[in-house]
Design an enzyme around this catalytic site. Structure first.
Site, short mmCIF file in Angstrom:
data_model
loop_
_atom_site.label_atom_id
_atom_site.label_comp_id
_atom_site.label_asym_id
_atom_site.label_seq_id
_atom_site.Cartn_x
_atom_site.Cartn_y
_atom_site.Cartn_z
N ASN A 51 0.87 -1.18 0.00
CA ASN A 51 0.00 0.00 0.00
C ASN A 51 0.91 1.23 0.00
O ASN A 51 1.46 1.59 1.03
CB ASN A 51 -0.89 -0.02 1.26
CG ASN A 51 -1.68 1.27 1.43
OD1 ASN A 51 -1.77 2.08 0.49
ND2 ASN A 51 -2.24 1.46 2.61
N TRP A 52 1.05 1.82 -1.16
CA TRP A 52 1.99 2.95 -1.28
C TRP A 52 1.44 4.25 -0.70
O TRP A 52 2.14 5.23 -0.61
CB TRP A 52 2.36 3.15 -2.75
CG TRP A 52 3.39 2.17 -3.23
CD1 TRP A 52 3.97 1.16 -2.51
CD2 TRP A 52 3.96 2.10 -4.55
NE1 TRP A 52 4.86 0.48 -3.29
CE2 TRP A 52 4.88 1.03 -4.55
CE3 TRP A 52 3.78 2.84 -5.72
CZ2 TRP A 52 5.62 0.70 -5.68
CZ3 TRP A 52 4.51 2.50 -6.84
CH2 TRP A 52 5.42 1.44 -6.81
N LYS A 53 0.15 4.27 -0.41
CA LYS A 53 -0.48 5.52 0.09
C LYS A 53 -0.18 6.65 -0.89
O LYS A 53 -0.10 6.41 -2.09
CB LYS A 53 -0.02 5.81 1.52
CG LYS A 53 -0.14 4.58 2.41
CD LYS A 53 0.04 4.83 3.87
CE LYS A 53 -0.12 3.52 4.63
NZ LYS A 53 -0.12 3.68 6.07
N HIS A 84 -9.56 1.49 4.48
CA HIS A 84 -8.31 1.69 5.23
C HIS A 84 -8.57 2.68 6.37
O HIS A 84 -9.35 3.63 6.21
CB HIS A 84 -7.21 2.21 4.31
CG HIS A 84 -5.87 2.21 4.95
ND1 HIS A 84 -5.47 3.18 5.83
CD2 HIS A 84 -4.85 1.32 4.88
CE1 HIS A 84 -4.25 2.88 6.28
NE2 HIS A 84 -3.84 1.77 5.71
N GLU A 95 -6.94 5.07 7.47
CA GLU A 95 -6.69 6.48 7.15
C GLU A 95 -7.90 7.09 6.46
O GLU A 95 -8.22 8.27 6.66
CB GLU A 95 -5.42 6.60 6.30
CG GLU A 95 -4.17 6.41 7.16
CD GLU A 95 -2.96 5.86 6.43
OE1 GLU A 95 -2.94 5.87 5.19
OE2 GLU A 95 -2.04 5.39 7.13
N GLU A 100 -5.58 -4.62 10.60
CA GLU A 100 -4.58 -3.59 10.83
C GLU A 100 -4.94 -2.78 12.08
O GLU A 100 -5.76 -1.86 12.01
CB GLU A 100 -4.52 -2.62 9.64
CG GLU A 100 -4.16 -3.26 8.33
CD GLU A 100 -3.56 -2.24 7.37
OE1 GLU A 100 -2.42 -2.46 6.94
OE2 GLU A 100 -4.20 -1.23 7.08
N GLY A 141 2.36 2.55 10.73
CA GLY A 141 3.38 3.59 10.59
C GLY A 141 4.07 3.97 11.89
O GLY A 141 4.76 4.99 11.95
N SER A 177 3.16 -1.76 10.42
CA SER A 177 4.61 -1.82 10.70
C SER A 177 5.24 -3.17 10.34
O SER A 177 6.17 -3.63 11.01
CB SER A 177 4.88 -1.46 12.17
OG SER A 177 4.51 -0.11 12.42
N GLY A 200 2.77 -1.02 4.25
CA GLY A 200 2.86 0.39 3.87
C GLY A 200 4.30 0.78 3.59
O GLY A 200 4.86 0.48 2.53
N GLY A 201 4.91 1.45 4.54
CA GLY A 201 6.25 2.03 4.36
C GLY A 201 7.28 1.08 3.78
O GLY A 201 8.06 1.46 2.88
#
Ligand code: PGA
Length: 255
Positions: A9-11, A95, A97, A167, A173, A213, A234-235
Site C-alpha cells: 500500500n503505497w499511500k 483503510h 486512514e 490492521e 506507521g 509496521s 505500507g512504508g
C-alpha cells in the site's frame, strides 16, 4: 491451502515515473516467486505506468480506494470499472486512514465492497481497533463489528474472493506491532465471524492479512501464524529491495 498475499500500500507516495522505476527494479528480484501472491497498490496516477512495467510478471496491480457508484457526478472520485480497465485486480477498501481522515463509514465500505465484487475486483477490506479501543478491551468487538458491517449482504459465492486486512490503527506507521500470537487470535476471531456469515468452507478460503509496521525482519513471525495469510505493507513496500525481502521471507516459511 490459502496462498499468502503480500500487498504493498503505497499511500500517497511515488509519481508515475518513480512507480515505473520501481516496476523495473522489482521484477528480477521476485521473478521466481510462485508460492506467494504479490500486488502493489500505487496512487491512481501511477496505475498505468506501473501496470505497463508489471505486465507479464507475477506482480498484480491494485488501487487504494474507489467510489461505490458506477459513474456520475462525484467530482474527484474513481469507479470500480475504471480501476478494472486500468488493470487492477484488487482494491483496498476501508483503510483506517480513509475512515479517520476522510470520514468513511462502515456503510460506505459495505457499498464499496459490493460494487468492487460486482465489477470483478477483489476487495482488501481493512479492519482494526484504535489504541483507545484496545486499552478498553474492545478489540474483538470492534473488529467483528467492522467485518460484519463491511460484508453485509455480500453473496456467499463471492466470499472466497475477499481479503481481510487486520490492521490495528496504533500499529500503522508507528513501528509498534501486536505480538504475532495476538494478531493471530484476532485473525481467528475474524475467521469465525466469516464462518458465521458464509459457512466454514468459504471462511477457510478467505485470506486474512496482518498489517501495521510490517517489515522484512518481522514478516515471518506474522506469516507463520495459522490464521494469517500474508500482509498489507505500507512504508516497507516502497523500496524494491525491502518489498522483495518481505515476499521472500514469506515464501521461506512455506518451504
Ligand atoms: P505501515 O502501513 O506498514 O507503514 O505501518 C500499513 C498500512 O497502512 O496498510
Amino acid at each position: 491451502m490459502r496462498k499468502p498475499l503480500i500487498a504493498g500500500n503505497w499511500k500517497m507516495n511515488k509519481t508515475a515515473a518513480e512507480a515505473a522505476a520501481f516496476g523495473e527494479e522489482i521484477r528480477p528480484l521476485v521473478a521466481d516467486v510462485e508460492a506467494v501472491e504479490m500486488v502493489i497498490c500505487p496512487p491512481f496516477t501511477a496505475l498505468h505506468a506501473l501496470g505497463a512495467r508489471l505486465r507479464g510478471s507475477r506482480i498484480g496491480l491494485g488501487a487504494q480506494n474507489m467510489h461505490e457508484a458506477p459513474h456520475g457526478a462525484y467530482t474527484g472520485e474513481v469507479s470500480a470499472a475504471m480501476l478494472k480497465e486500468a488493470g487492477c485486480g484488487y482494491v483496498i477498501l476501508g483503510h483506517s486512514e480513509r475512515r479517520r481522515l476522510m470520514g468513511e463509514t462502515d456503510e460506505q465500505v459495505n457499498a464499496k465492497v459490493k460494487a468492487a465484487l460486482a465489477a470483478g475486483l477483489r476487495p482488501i477490506v481493512c479492519v482494526g481497533e484504535s489504541l483507545e479501543q484496545r486499552r478498553a478491551g474492545e478489540t474483538e468487538d470492534v473488529v467483528v463489528g467492522q467485518v460484519r458491517a463491511a460484508l453485509r449482504d455480500v453473496p456467499q459465492d463471492a466470499a472466497a474472493g475477499i481479503v481481510i486486512a487486520y490492521e490495528p490503527v496504533w500499529a500503522i506507521g508507528t513501528g509498534e506491532t501486536p505480538t504475532p500470537d495476538d494478531a493471530n487470535q484476532v485473525a481467528a476471531v475474524i475467521r469465525s465471524t466469516l464462518a458465521g456469515l458464509f459457512g466454514e468452507e468459504a471462511a477457510a478460503q478467505v485470506r486474512i492479512q496482518y498489517g501495521g509496521s510490517v517489515n522484512a525482519d518481522n514478516i515471518a513471525s506474522f506469516a507463520a501464524q495459522p490464521h494469517i495469510d500474508g500482509a498489507l505493507v505500507g512504508g516497507a513496500s516502497l523500496a524494491p529491495d525491502s518489498f522483495a525481502r518481505i515476499v521472500r521471507n514469506t515464501e521461506a516459511i512455506l518451504a
